[in-house]
Scaffold this motif. Structure first.
Motif, PDB file in Angstrom:
ATOM      1  N   HIS A  85       0.840  -1.208   0.000  1.00  0.00           N
ATOM      2  CA  HIS A  85       0.000   0.000   0.000  1.00  0.00           C
ATOM      3  C   HIS A  85       0.879   1.263   0.000  1.00  0.00           C
ATOM      4  CE1 HIS A  85      -2.716   2.948   2.158  1.00  0.00           C
ATOM      5  NE2 HIS A  85      -3.488   2.557   1.164  1.00  0.00           N
ATOM      6  N   LEU A  89       1.251   4.293  -2.867  1.00  0.00           N
ATOM      7  CA  LEU A  89       1.146   5.737  -2.591  1.00  0.00           C
ATOM      8  C   LEU A  89       2.443   6.450  -2.958  1.00  0.00           C
ATOM      9  CD1 LEU A  89      -0.869   5.853   0.762  1.00  0.00           C
ATOM     10  CD2 LEU A  89      -1.707   5.823  -1.595  1.00  0.00           C
ATOM     11  N   LEU A 109      -7.061  -0.167  -0.792  1.00  0.00           N
ATOM     12  CA  LEU A 109      -6.908   0.994  -1.667  1.00  0.00           C
ATOM     13  C   LEU A 109      -8.250   1.581  -2.101  1.00  0.00           C
ATOM     14  CD1 LEU A 109      -3.904  -0.267  -3.759  1.00  0.00           C
ATOM     15  CD2 LEU A 109      -3.968   1.965  -2.628  1.00  0.00           C
ATOM     16  N   MET A 110      -9.273   0.734  -2.217  1.00  0.00           N
ATOM     17  CA  MET A 110     -10.568   1.207  -2.705  1.00  0.00           C
ATOM     18  C   MET A 110     -11.438   1.771  -1.583  1.00  0.00           C
ATOM     19  SD  MET A 110     -10.593   0.772  -6.015  1.00  0.00           S
ATOM     20  CE  MET A 110      -8.853   1.273  -5.954  1.00  0.00           C
ATOM     21  N   ASP A 162     -11.661   6.273 -11.937  1.00  0.00           N
ATOM     22  CA  ASP A 162     -11.194   7.525 -12.532  1.00  0.00           C
ATOM     23  C   ASP A 162     -11.410   7.478 -14.038  1.00  0.00           C
ATOM     24  OD1 ASP A 162     -10.486   8.418 -10.048  1.00  0.00           O
ATOM     25  OD2 ASP A 162      -8.383   7.929 -10.232  1.00  0.00           O
ATOM     26  N   GLN A 183      -6.128   6.498  -9.637  1.00  0.00           N
ATOM     27  CA  GLN A 183      -4.869   7.119  -9.237  1.00  0.00           C
ATOM     28  C   GLN A 183      -4.959   7.372  -7.740  1.00  0.00           C
ATOM     29  OE1 GLN A 183      -4.406   8.908 -13.720  1.00  0.00           O
ATOM     30  NE2 GLN A 183      -3.099   9.800 -12.177  1.00  0.00           N
ATOM     31  N   ARG A 184      -3.981   6.835  -7.010  1.00  0.00           N
ATOM     32  CA  ARG A 184      -3.989   6.932  -5.546  1.00  0.00           C
ATOM     33  C   ARG A 184      -2.593   7.351  -5.104  1.00  0.00           C
ATOM     34  NH1 ARG A 184      -8.630   6.735  -6.477  1.00  0.00           N
ATOM     35  NH2 ARG A 184     -10.283   5.450  -5.584  1.00  0.00           N
ATOM     36  N   GLY A 185      -2.509   8.502  -4.434  1.00  0.00           N
ATOM     37  CA  GLY A 185      -1.202   9.030  -4.084  1.00  0.00           C
ATOM     38  C   GLY A 185      -0.421   9.273  -5.361  1.00  0.00           C
ATOM     39  N   ASN A 186       0.803   8.749  -5.411  1.00  0.00           N
ATOM     40  CA  ASN A 186       1.637   8.890  -6.614  1.00  0.00           C
ATOM     41  C   ASN A 186       1.529   7.683  -7.529  1.00  0.00           C
ATOM     42  OD1 ASN A 186       3.802  11.300  -5.839  1.00  0.00           O
ATOM     43  ND2 ASN A 186       2.833  10.272  -4.123  1.00  0.00           N
ATOM     44  N   GLY A 187       0.646   6.739  -7.200  1.00  0.00           N
ATOM     45  CA  GLY A 187       0.595   5.492  -7.948  1.00  0.00           C
ATOM     46  C   GLY A 187      -0.640   5.358  -8.818  1.00  0.00           C
ATOM     47  N   ARG A 188      -0.474   4.592  -9.879  1.00  0.00           N
ATOM     48  CA  ARG A 188      -1.588   4.302 -10.781  1.00  0.00           C
ATOM     49  C   ARG A 188      -1.971   2.820 -10.669  1.00  0.00           C
ATOM     50  NH1 ARG A 188       1.202   6.773 -15.818  1.00  0.00           N
ATOM     51  NH2 ARG A 188       2.324   8.164 -14.396  1.00  0.00           N
TER      52      ARG A 188
END
Lengths: 240, 240, 240, 240
Positions: A85, A89, A109-110, A162, A183-188
Motif C-alpha cells: 500500500h 502511494l 486501496l478502494m 477515474d 490514481q492513488r497518491g503517486n501510484g496508478r
C-alpha cells in the motif's frame, strides 16, 4: 526499462490438475513470460516464499506490481499489505487481475467491499472498449471475446473509476465494469477482470496486449513525493 | 516519433514590440524550439497562412496539435475548426494554451462558455501539482512559480476535467484550475493556463517540461476508430 | 414546485399508426402525464409550434426540460438550440431521452459526435444499476427489464460521464452506458437511453421512476451565475 | 425528515478555554444547533460516551453522520469505525469536517494517507465555488471569506473527488481542494475543510449553509442494497 514483479498466490496450480495443465509454470509464469517477451524486466513472487516474495528490496525495485490471488487472500500478511500500500502511494503501479478484486490490498486501496456477483458456468464474455482514447486499448479492436469465462456481474462495489476503459457483456445476462483505472497518491492502479484459473485466458493475445499496455501506463513518474505536515508561509501574512 | 504541429495566431508578435522582443520567432517559434530540442518532430502553422497552415495534409500528419490564440479567435474559419474537431475525435492530441480557452475549437469540444475572470496586473502565480501520479507532472517539484503573469480566476466555465492536474494560486486572491485533461472520442486534450504574451513564460524550464510531457501524453493510440451505425446482432435474438 | 417542460418532435406519432396507437397523446403527452401525477408542474412543447414551443418566456419559466427527438433533429432551428444551450449553462436541468443523443442540443453540450451502434430487432434490454448511491435510482431494484427495445451499443461517443448510473445489457451481445449525468455551467444534464417510439417503454413504472427522479435531481440551484471578465484584485499585489 | 447525528470528539472544548469560550456547547452543539434550526432531526454523540455514542441503534437511526475529530483519532475504537464504514456502504451519508481528514473512518473510506500541509498562523482563507451547478452551493455567492483560519495546503493525498465543489485560496500562498464529494457503496460522502477549533467558523452563515446543503444532499436513497455472491443466469447459457 520498466521493472515488473508478477505476484501470484500459486495455490490452484498446486491443487487442481486442470489449472496445472493450463498453467504449468503457474499463472505468474505465463504472465511473466509474455511481459518478458515484450522486453520488460520481469520477476515473479509467490505467496509461499518468505515475505510472500515481497521483501523491502523487491518492492523498492518494482515499478509495477501485477497481482493474482483468490483462495488465500486471508493468508497474505497485513504487514506485507501495508508495505505494498505504501509503495503504491509512493508511486509504484499496481495491476489487479480478476479475483484479486477481493485481495486485502485492493480493498484497502478502494475503501469499499469490492463485492460482486459471480458464476462459474462457462458464460461467453465479450469485453467492449468504452474509452477508445486510453493508452491501455492501444492495438485492440472493438471487443475482446472469450468463449468461456467465469461471470462477474454488477453491482461491483468499487469507487467510480477515474477512467472506465472496458465493460463486459455476459451470456447469462449480466454486465460488468471490467477495466477500471484509479490514481492513488503517486501510484496508478488498473483493475482488469478476466482470468479465471480454469480457462487459458492469459494466453489470449488481446488479454496479453491489455496487461502489457497497463504495465506501461502504470509506470511511476520520476519526481519526489510531495511534502506533508507543518508548512511555513510562502507569502507574508498580514497581522490582523 | 511524435509529430507535433504548433499553431499560433501570431498577431501580438506583429503589433506589439514588447511581445516581439520576448518572442522574436513568435510564440510558436519558442514552443517549437524547445519541443524540437527534446527530440520531437515539430512543425509550426499560423493564422495568416493559407488554411491557417492547417491543410488536410498537415492535419493528417499531426499526432499532437499545440494551440495558442487570443486576439483573432473569430478569424479562424469554421471549416478549419470543424476539421480540427474531427481530427481530435479521430485521435489527434490537442494542447490548448492560455487564452486558447476562448478559441472556437476549445469551446466546441467543451460545450460550455469557457469563460473566466482575468486581470493584467503582474500577479504572482504559483501553480500547485494536485495530481502527483500524472505523467504530465514528471520531473516537476511541488509548484511552479511565475513572478508575473496575467491572472485567470474561477469560476472557469468548463466541464469538470477528467483529471485535474494543476491548481493556480494568484497574489490578488484568486484560484484557477490550471491544468485539465479531457478525453473526447479517440483524442486526448490538455488545457494549460500560463503563457500571457507579454511575459517570457514559455522560456521557464518547468513550463517547457509540462508542455513536453503533455505532448507525449496526448499522442494517439494506434487502432481503428470504432464503427458506428446499424449493427447486426452478435448473438441470436429470441423470437418473442 | 419544479416547473417541467416536456419537448417532443411529435412526428412519428403523426406518421406511424403503430406509434399513434401506443402514444395517442404523443410521447410528450405520456411523459407529461406521469410527471404531473407525481405533483410536478408540467407543460409540453413540440417542434411544429412557433419557436418549437420554446419561446423565451417558456424557457425562462422552465426549471427542467425533457427532450425527445429523432427524425427531425435538423429541423430544430439553431437559434432555439443556442437559447436552450444558454439556459442550461444558466442552470436549467435537461433530460435527454433515447434518440435525443443525436439532437443538436446534446451534441453541442457534449462536444463529441454522440454516435453509437443501433439495431431495431426486438432485443431484450436489461438495464443494470451501477451507482446504487445516486438519487436517480431511488426506489428501483437491481435491474430494469424491457422485453423488447431498440439496441444501442458501444462505443457511445460521449465524454466520460460525470456519473455513470446505468449500463444496459442487450440480447444481441452489446452493452451501453444508458444513464449518464453531466454538469455543464450551472445546469445538470441526464441522458437516459430507453424509449424507442414503437415500444410502450414510457409506461413502464421503473422508467417513469427514473425520469421523475432525474427531473427532481436536475432542478437548478438558487444562486446567481458567476461573474466573468475583468476582475479587480481582492488582495494587494506587490510592486515588482 | 432527515435524521442527523453530529459526532464530535469534544476534547479541545474541555482542555482549551479559548475553544470552550467560542463553543460553550461544544462544536457538536453549535452544529446541531443550526441544523436543528433548519428543521432537521438532529442528535449528537461524542467520543467519551459508551461506544462513542455510536451504538448500533444510533447508527441504524442515522441518515447522515457529521464528523469532527482531531486530537484523539487513535482513541476511536476500530470496531466502531468498522460499523460506521459498513453503514456508509449501506447508504448512510457522511460529512467529514476539517481535521477529520485524518480520522480512521475517512482514511479507511479513501484508501490513501489523507495527508496535507497545515499551518496555524491566522491565514485569511477565501473559498471559491468551482462547481456552480452542485446542490451543495445552493444560496451561496462566488466565495466564502474567512478572516482567520488554519491553513491546509496541497498536495492533499485523497482520491480525485467524484465532484470538486470548492477550492480554497490561502494568504500564505497555498491552495486546497476544500469541498469534495465521494460516492462509496450506497453512501454519499462530503469532505469540507474549514472549522479549526480556535476560530468561530461554524457560526459563519455560509459555512452553515454548506453543511446544511451537504446533509440534505447526502441523505440515503430508499432501496435495497445490491445482492452479491453466486448468481444464477438470467438468460440461457449455450452448451459449448
Amino acid at each position: 526499462m520498466v521493472k515488473v514483479t508478477v505476484w501470484n498466490e500459486n495455490r490452484h496450480e498446486q491443487k487442481n490438475p486442470v489449472v496445472k495443465e493450463i498453467y504449468p509454470q503457474g499463472i505468474h509464469g505465463a504472465i511473466a513470460g509474455f511481459l518478458g517477451d515484450k522486453g520488460l524486466d520481469v520477476k515473479t513472487a509467490t505467496l509461499d516464499e518468505p515475505e510472500h516474495g515481497l521483501s523491502d528490496e523487491v518492492l523498492s525495485n518494482t515499478d509495477v506490481l501485477v497481482w493474482w490471488g483468490h483462495l488465500a487472500h486471508h493468508e497474505v500478511a497485513d504487514e506485507i499489505v501495508d508495505k505494498v500500500h505504501q509503495r503504491v502511494l509512493d508511486g509504484m503501479g499496481l495491476i489487479i487481475l480478476h479475483s484479486g478484486h477481493f485481495s486485502k490490498i485492493f480493498k484497502k486501496l478502494m475503501g469499499t467491499s469490492c463485492d460482486l456477483k459471480w458464476r462459474e458456468a462457462d458464460d461467453k464474455e465479450r469485453i467492449w472498449v468504452v474509452d477508445p482514447s486510453h493508452p491501455i486499448v492501444d492495438g485492440l479492436g472493438e471487443t475482446i471475446e472469450l468463449e468461456k469465462e467465469e461471470m462477474y456481474g454488477e453491482h461491483f462495489d468499487i469507487p467510480a473509476p477515474d477512467q472506465l476503459v472496458f465493460v463486459s457483456w455476459f451470456e447469462g445476462g449480466e454486465v460488468f465494469r471490467s477495466g477500471c483505472t484509479y490514481q492513488r497518491g503517486n501510484g496508478r492502479i488498473f483493475y482488469f477482470r478476466p482470468g479465471h484459473e480454469t480457462y487459458p485466458t492469459y494466453y489470449h493475445p488481446d488479454i496479453q496486449k491489455v496487461i502489457t499496455n497497463a504495465v506501461k501506463w502504470a509506470q511511476p513518474v520520476k519526481r519526489n513525493r510531495p511534502v506533508y505536515g507543518n508548512a511555513k508561509p510562502l507569502e507574508a501574512i498580514s497581522v490582523k
